[in-house]
Structures are given as structure tokens and as C-alpha cells.
Design a protein around this motif. Structure first.
Motif, PDB file in Angstrom:
ATOM      1  N   GLN A  41       7.541 102.407  22.383  1.00  0.00           N
ATOM      2  CA  GLN A  41       6.256 103.081  22.517  1.00  0.00           C
ATOM      3  C   GLN A  41       5.375 102.887  21.295  1.00  0.00           C
ATOM      4  O   GLN A  41       4.154 102.870  21.385  1.00  0.00           O
ATOM      5  N   ASN A  72       2.050  99.639  24.190  1.00  0.00           N
ATOM      6  CA  ASN A  72       1.382 100.892  24.564  1.00  0.00           C
ATOM      7  C   ASN A  72      -0.054 100.586  24.977  1.00  0.00           C
ATOM      8  O   ASN A  72      -0.414  99.417  25.156  1.00  0.00           O
ATOM      9  N   THR A  82      13.598  99.506  28.493  1.00  0.00           N
ATOM     10  CA  THR A  82      12.610 100.480  28.019  1.00  0.00           C
ATOM     11  C   THR A  82      13.262 101.859  27.959  1.00  0.00           C
ATOM     12  O   THR A  82      14.251 102.127  28.655  1.00  0.00           O
ATOM     13  N   TYR A  83      12.696 102.738  27.131  1.00  0.00           N
ATOM     14  CA  TYR A  83      13.137 104.127  27.131  1.00  0.00           C
ATOM     15  C   TYR A  83      12.723 104.782  28.440  1.00  0.00           C
ATOM     16  O   TYR A  83      11.652 104.503  28.996  1.00  0.00           O
ATOM     17  N   HIS A  99       8.998 105.702  29.599  1.00  0.00           N
ATOM     18  CA  HIS A  99       7.986 104.991  28.813  1.00  0.00           C
ATOM     19  C   HIS A  99       6.957 104.309  29.711  1.00  0.00           C
ATOM     20  O   HIS A  99       5.750 104.430  29.499  1.00  0.00           O
TER      21      HIS A  99
END
Length: 260
Positions: free
Chosen positions: A87, A114, A45-46, A49
Motif C-alpha cells: 500500500q 496505490n 497483496t495484503y 488492499h
């Protein structure tokens, strides 16, 4: 900050190129993403996030799905799978070149995640685990993924397309009132399917084969079908099920009109 600079540079590079499905970004995954692992999954994941609690819950859910899907395919060996969460759809598209909410290839799953978009745990996982056996024609490939997401995910596909209480066959009958009926022979020749009618028709046919002829014959079919030779595929059907292909189609047309 360093991670976000790398992400920005890489997104600019991707946008300057044509937006076809790409895999080069995988080479930079450790620079672009933060990661956490479980028994069968590496989750990317970023930074910022998702919370650690959300990531842990996500992996627990996917491990449960892994057991069910691998049991269905009767796969005993452990598979390591990468999952990349984005996202939003645009960010995912900018980096990967793939349009849509979910994508499964090789041992990778790419999804949008999200507050309003959550891909069911089963659909893309069915592709990735199934591909360790074979890559069948799109009709069987997608039909199996939808069938399993319906079976294990509380009608996940039905909810996705706006019919939360209806079975695949009930949805199919509704769609057939407004759209041209798809035959199994036609679907078998498709390299890709991408609309709700094709998904429902494929899943209905997979469900029919399993319910009427058993899972073992279906797994034999799944492992045997070619992705390119339509005539050969029909011969394989006939050999495994012991009846002419048009008879299988005819039996399915009766099944889909009476099953709920």
C-alpha cells in the motif's frame, strides 16, 4: 484477522532487525498475503488492499508487458514471476528492507501500488526477464530497463522524473547543464546507479547502441558482459562492435547531442 495478526508479528520482527534488503519474508508469503495468478504471474497483496477487478486489470497489463519484454530479449520459454504489491513505501520497507518504489530480483518483483503511485509495467520486468540471460553491469542493466520502459510505456521514466514530454537525451542535456557529465567508462565501473543523471546516461547509451548497431549485437553484448571485470568488459565491447571502446564513447557523445 488471522492474516493481519501474522503481518503485524512479522513486521515487528523485521523492524527489530537491521533494515537491509531481506528475502526471508518470502518464506512466509502464503501466510502474509492473498494471491491470484495468471499465465506468467503470481500476484500477492495484503488482504483488502485491492479489489478483484483491480487485480485482474493489473495482471492483464503485466501479461501484455511480459510479451513485449520477452520478445525484445527473444526469450521463448515461459517464466513464472511473483509480484508483491504494498500500500505504501514504509510498509514495503518495513517488511523487505528495500527502500524505494520498485525492486526486482530473481523471479520476484516488489512494488508500491496505490492511488498516487503506479510503477510502470516494464522497468522491473525488464530486470527479471533479462536476468534469465545474464546479470550485466549496472549501467547496461538499468539502462536497458529505462530504455524499454520509455519505448513501451509512453516515456514512463520521463513522466516519473517530471519531464513527461521529453526524450531521455533531452532530459540528459538539461541535467548536464547543472551536473557533472558522466562518462560511459565511469558508469561501466559502477556496481549500482541510483540518480536520474546516471539512469538517463545509461539509457541514452543503450538506445544509441541499439539504433546504431542493431538489437542483435546489443543482445550479444548483454549476454556477454561481466558484472565485475571492467577491463574485460571493454574488450567485449570492442570485439562485438569492431571498434575501440573510446570510439564508441565518442560516437555516443555526438548522438546524445543531436537525437531527440
Amino acid at each position: 484477522m488471522r492474516n493481519w495478526i501474522l503481518i503485524l508479528i512479522f513486521l515487528i520482527f523485521i523492524q527489530c532487525d537491521n533494515n537491509e534488503q531481506k528475502k526471508e519474508w518470502l518464506l512466509n508469503k502464503d501466510s502474509l498475503f492473498t494471491s491470484i495468478s495468471s499465465e506468467h504471474f503470481n500476484l500477492y497483496t495484503y488482504d483488502g488492499h485491492l479489489s478483484e477487478k483491480t487485480k485482474s486489470h493489473f495482471l492483464n497489463e503485466r501479461e501484455s508487458a511480459y510479451r513485449k519484454i520477452s520478445d525484445f530479449f527473444e526469450i521463448k520459454k515461459d517464466i513464472s514471476i511473483n509480484i508483491f504489491l504494498f500500500q505504501d513505501k514504509q510498509t514495503k520497507y518495513n517488511l523487505t528492507g528495500h527502500d524505494g518504489f520498485g525492486w526486482g530480483f530473481d523471479n520476484n518483483i516488489v512494488e508500491v501500488f496505490n492511488n498516487s503511485i503506479r510503477i510502470d509495467p516494464y522497468h522491473e520486468l525488464a530486470h527479471v526477464i533479462g536476468y534469465t540471460l545474464n546479470e550485466p553491469p549496472s549501467m547496461i542493466d538499468e539502462g536497458t530497463a529505462v530504455y524499454l520502459s520509455q519505448l513501451y510505456g509512453n516515456k514512463a521514466f520521463s513522466r516519473l522524473i517530471g519531464y513527461p514530454t521529453k526524450s531521455i537525451n533531452e532530459i540528459l542535456l538539461l541535467l548536464n547543464k547543472n551536473e557533472k557529465v558522466l562518462t560511459i567508462s565511469t558508469l561501466l565501473s559502477y556496481n549500482d546507479i541510483g540518480d536520474n543523471l546516471a539512469y538517463c546516461t545509461s539509457a541514452s547509451f543503450v538506445e544509441f547502441l541499439i539504433k546504431n548497431y542493431g538489437k542483435q549485437k546489443f543482445l550479444e553484448l548483454y549476454k556477454s558482459l561481466s558484472n565485475t571485470d571492467n577491463a574485460k568488459n571493454k574488450i567485449i565491447y570492442e570485439k562485438i562492435y569492431g571498434v575501440k571502446f573510446n570510439q564508441i564513447e565518442y560516437e555516443w557523445t555526438k548522438y546524445k547531442n543531436i537525437e531527440n
